[in-house]
Design an enzyme around this catalytic site. Structure first.
Site, PDB file in Angstrom:
ATOM      1  N   SER A 139      51.036  -1.604   4.895  1.00 14.24           N
ATOM      2  CA  SER A 139      50.693  -1.669   6.326  1.00 14.24           C
ATOM      3  C   SER A 139      51.057  -0.340   6.980  1.00 14.24           C
ATOM      4  O   SER A 139      51.860   0.430   6.430  1.00 14.24           O
ATOM      5  CB  SER A 139      51.494  -2.792   6.991  1.00 14.24           C
ATOM      6  N   TYR A 152      58.295  -8.542   9.440  1.00 20.31           N
ATOM      7  CA  TYR A 152      57.074  -7.950   8.898  1.00 20.31           C
ATOM      8  C   TYR A 152      57.308  -6.472   8.572  1.00 20.31           C
ATOM      9  O   TYR A 152      56.964  -5.990   7.483  1.00 20.31           O
ATOM     10  CB  TYR A 152      55.926  -8.116   9.908  1.00 20.31           C
TER      11      TYR A 152
HETATM   12  P1  NAP Z   1      44.736 -12.999   7.095  1.00 23.09           P
HETATM   13  O1  NAP Z   1      43.292 -13.174   7.400  1.00 23.09           O
HETATM   14  O2  NAP Z   1      45.758 -13.769   7.867  1.00 23.09           O
HETATM   15  O3  NAP Z   1      44.950 -13.191   5.544  1.00 23.09           O
HETATM   16  C1  NAP Z   1      46.206 -13.379   4.962  1.00 23.09           C
HETATM   17  C2  NAP Z   1      46.004 -14.049   3.626  1.00 23.09           C
HETATM   18  O4  NAP Z   1      47.284 -14.378   3.063  1.00 23.09           O
HETATM   19  C3  NAP Z   1      45.258 -15.371   3.787  1.00 23.09           C
HETATM   20  O5  NAP Z   1      44.445 -15.576   2.676  1.00 23.09           O
HETATM   21  C4  NAP Z   1      46.393 -16.349   3.833  1.00 23.09           C
HETATM   22  O6  NAP Z   1      46.032 -17.677   3.553  1.00 23.09           O
HETATM   23  C5  NAP Z   1      47.266 -15.759   2.750  1.00 23.09           C
HETATM   24  N1  NAP Z   1      48.570 -16.384   2.758  1.00 23.09           N
HETATM   25  C6  NAP Z   1      49.402 -16.557   3.806  1.00 23.09           C
HETATM   26  N2  NAP Z   1      50.474 -17.276   3.431  1.00 23.09           N
HETATM   27  C7  NAP Z   1      50.307 -17.568   2.117  1.00 23.09           C
HETATM   28  C8  NAP Z   1      51.049 -18.309   1.168  1.00 23.09           C
HETATM   29  N3  NAP Z   1      52.184 -18.930   1.492  1.00 23.09           N
HETATM   30  N4  NAP Z   1      50.572 -18.400  -0.098  1.00 23.09           N
HETATM   31  C9  NAP Z   1      49.418 -17.830  -0.434  1.00 23.09           C
HETATM   32  N5  NAP Z   1      48.642 -17.128   0.427  1.00 23.09           N
HETATM   33  C10 NAP Z   1      49.096 -17.010   1.689  1.00 23.09           C
HETATM   34  O7  NAP Z   1      45.123 -11.497   7.358  1.00 23.09           O
HETATM   35  P2  NAP Z   1      44.650 -10.130   6.681  1.00 23.09           P
HETATM   36  O8  NAP Z   1      44.661  -9.151   7.753  1.00 23.09           O
HETATM   37  O9  NAP Z   1      43.435 -10.298   5.845  1.00 23.09           O
HETATM   38  O10 NAP Z   1      45.919  -9.846   5.764  1.00 23.09           O
HETATM   39  C11 NAP Z   1      45.845  -9.487   4.405  1.00 23.09           C
HETATM   40  C12 NAP Z   1      46.953  -8.502   4.094  1.00 23.09           C
HETATM   41  O11 NAP Z   1      46.717  -7.296   4.808  1.00 23.09           O
HETATM   42  C13 NAP Z   1      48.348  -8.976   4.509  1.00 23.09           C
HETATM   43  O12 NAP Z   1      49.287  -8.596   3.532  1.00 23.09           O
HETATM   44  C14 NAP Z   1      48.584  -8.224   5.802  1.00 23.09           C
HETATM   45  O13 NAP Z   1      49.947  -8.041   6.073  1.00 23.09           O
HETATM   46  C15 NAP Z   1      47.899  -6.919   5.482  1.00 23.09           C
HETATM   47  N6  NAP Z   1      47.561  -6.079   6.623  1.00 23.09           N
HETATM   48  C16 NAP Z   1      46.649  -6.470   7.551  1.00 23.09           C
HETATM   49  C17 NAP Z   1      46.352  -5.622   8.602  1.00 23.09           C
HETATM   50  C18 NAP Z   1      45.337  -5.964   9.654  1.00 23.09           C
HETATM   51  O14 NAP Z   1      45.181  -5.174  10.585  1.00 23.09           O
HETATM   52  N7  NAP Z   1      44.646  -7.079   9.569  1.00 23.09           N
HETATM   53  C19 NAP Z   1      46.975  -4.395   8.707  1.00 23.09           C
HETATM   54  C20 NAP Z   1      47.901  -4.028   7.740  1.00 23.09           C
HETATM   55  C21 NAP Z   1      48.179  -4.865   6.702  1.00 23.09           C
HETATM   56  P3  NAP Z   1      45.594 -18.656   4.768  1.00 23.09           P
HETATM   57  O15 NAP Z   1      44.202 -18.264   5.150  1.00 23.09           O
HETATM   58  O16 NAP Z   1      45.707 -20.015   4.163  1.00 23.09           O
HETATM   59  O17 NAP Z   1      46.568 -18.416   5.890  1.00 23.09           O
END
Ligand code: NAP
Length: 247
Positions: A139, A152
């Site tokens: 991130s 986080y």
């Molecule tokens: P997201 O749509 O909330 O996706 C998160 C994923 O992690 C979902 O598939 C979620 O499942 C899964 N997850 C959460 N808790 C879990 C658990 N206990 N066991 C297994 N899977 C679990 O958000 P995203 O933005 O795509 O995030 C993906 C990654 O990118 C994360 O590591 C996040 O920190 C990172 N990230 C995102 C951003 C951004 O701007 N969006 C920026 C930097 C880093 P559910 O759908 O069931 O909740």
């Protein structure tokens, strides 16, 4: 076969039902990998999208409420690519942040990531499914402090650190370990920010590219890091952020 091809590779992507994980699974499959789409709920939508495009995918329920959930998943299964994407965020002032929110985020974002990667590497080395690649999703908060997200930020600084130590230990064994630091990407994770008009405007004004990132912006970088084209890339945390950190 180009250096970017993932033909004959088996990959597992965590949190592949939505957002960045879904886009990464689609990108890996488009390069030829057979992708296991893992999630705490089904990944049927992602699997359907991959199959419609002519790729190979299957689903796996993996809930990191138990950070050791992936033990045994990789043994004898021929995986050579792991993408640790699953992650959660909890927002609260640090003065009021609870132990429950601290532990929940650390368990999914850091402890599960480490022990899943350990299980993957043990299996890849035992079966000699090498070269192998691990791509961690870090991130901007692997470098910056953020605000109201203490667990986080701590977890994502930890992801950058683990990426480097694992690269140090495994580079010579044939396992590439790298990370991607996504900028502000339009997913569930950032919905609260996009729904806050002041935060949304402040964020947009600071992004040189002038827009929120799309999950597909991350997919291509993950496919590259998993491929032979990245064979000399070890321990890198690559920003895919529309220029945010360049400012
Ligand atoms: P997201 O749509 O909330 O996706 C998160 C994923 O992690 C979902 O598939 C979620 O499942 C899964 N997850 C959460 N808790 C879990 C658990 N206990 N066991 C297994 N899977 C679990 O958000 P995203 O933005 O795509 O995030 C993906 C990654 O990118 C994360 O590591 C996040 O920190 C990172 N990230 C995102 C951003 C951004 O701007 N969006 C920026 C930097 C880093 P559910 O759908 O069931 O909740």
């Amino acid at each position: 076969m180009t250096a970017f091809s993932l033909d004959n590779r088996r990959a597992l992507v965590t949190g592949a039902n939505t957002g960045i994980g879904q886009a990464i699974a689609i990108s890996l499959a488009a390069q030829g990998a057979r992708v296991t789409c893992a999630g705490r709920r089904d990944c049927d939508e992602t699997i359907a999208m991959i199959r419609e495009a002519g790729g190979e995918a299957e689903g796996l329920i993996l809930d990191f409420a138990d950070p050791m959930a992936a033990q045994g998943v990789f043994d004898g299964a021929g995986y050579s690519i792991l993408v640790n994407n699953a992650g959660i965020i909890r927002r609260e002032d640090s003065l009021h942040f609870t132990e429950t929110d601290w532990d929940a985020v650390m368990d999914v974002n850091l402890k599960a990531l480490f022990f899943t990667t350990q299980a993957f590497a043990r299996a890849a080395l035992a079966a000699e499914t090498l070269p192998a690649a691990v791509v961690n999703i870090a991130s901007l908060l692997s470098f910056q402090g953020g605000i109201r997200v203490p667990s986080y930020t701590a977890s994502k600084h930890g992801v950058a650190g683990l990426t480097k130590i694992l690269a140090n230990e495994w580079a010579a064994k044939g396992i590439n370990v790298n990370a991607i630091a996504p900028g502000y990407i339009a997913t569930n994770n950032t919905e609260a920010l996009r729904n806050d008009p002041d935060r949304n405007q402040a964020i947009l004004e600071r992004i040189p590219a002038g827009r929120w990132g799309d999950p597909s912006d991350i997919g291509g970088t993950a496919a590259f890091l998993a491929s032979p084209a990245a064979q000399y890339v070890h321990g890198a945390v690559i920003n895919v952020d529309g220029g945010w950190l360049a400012r």
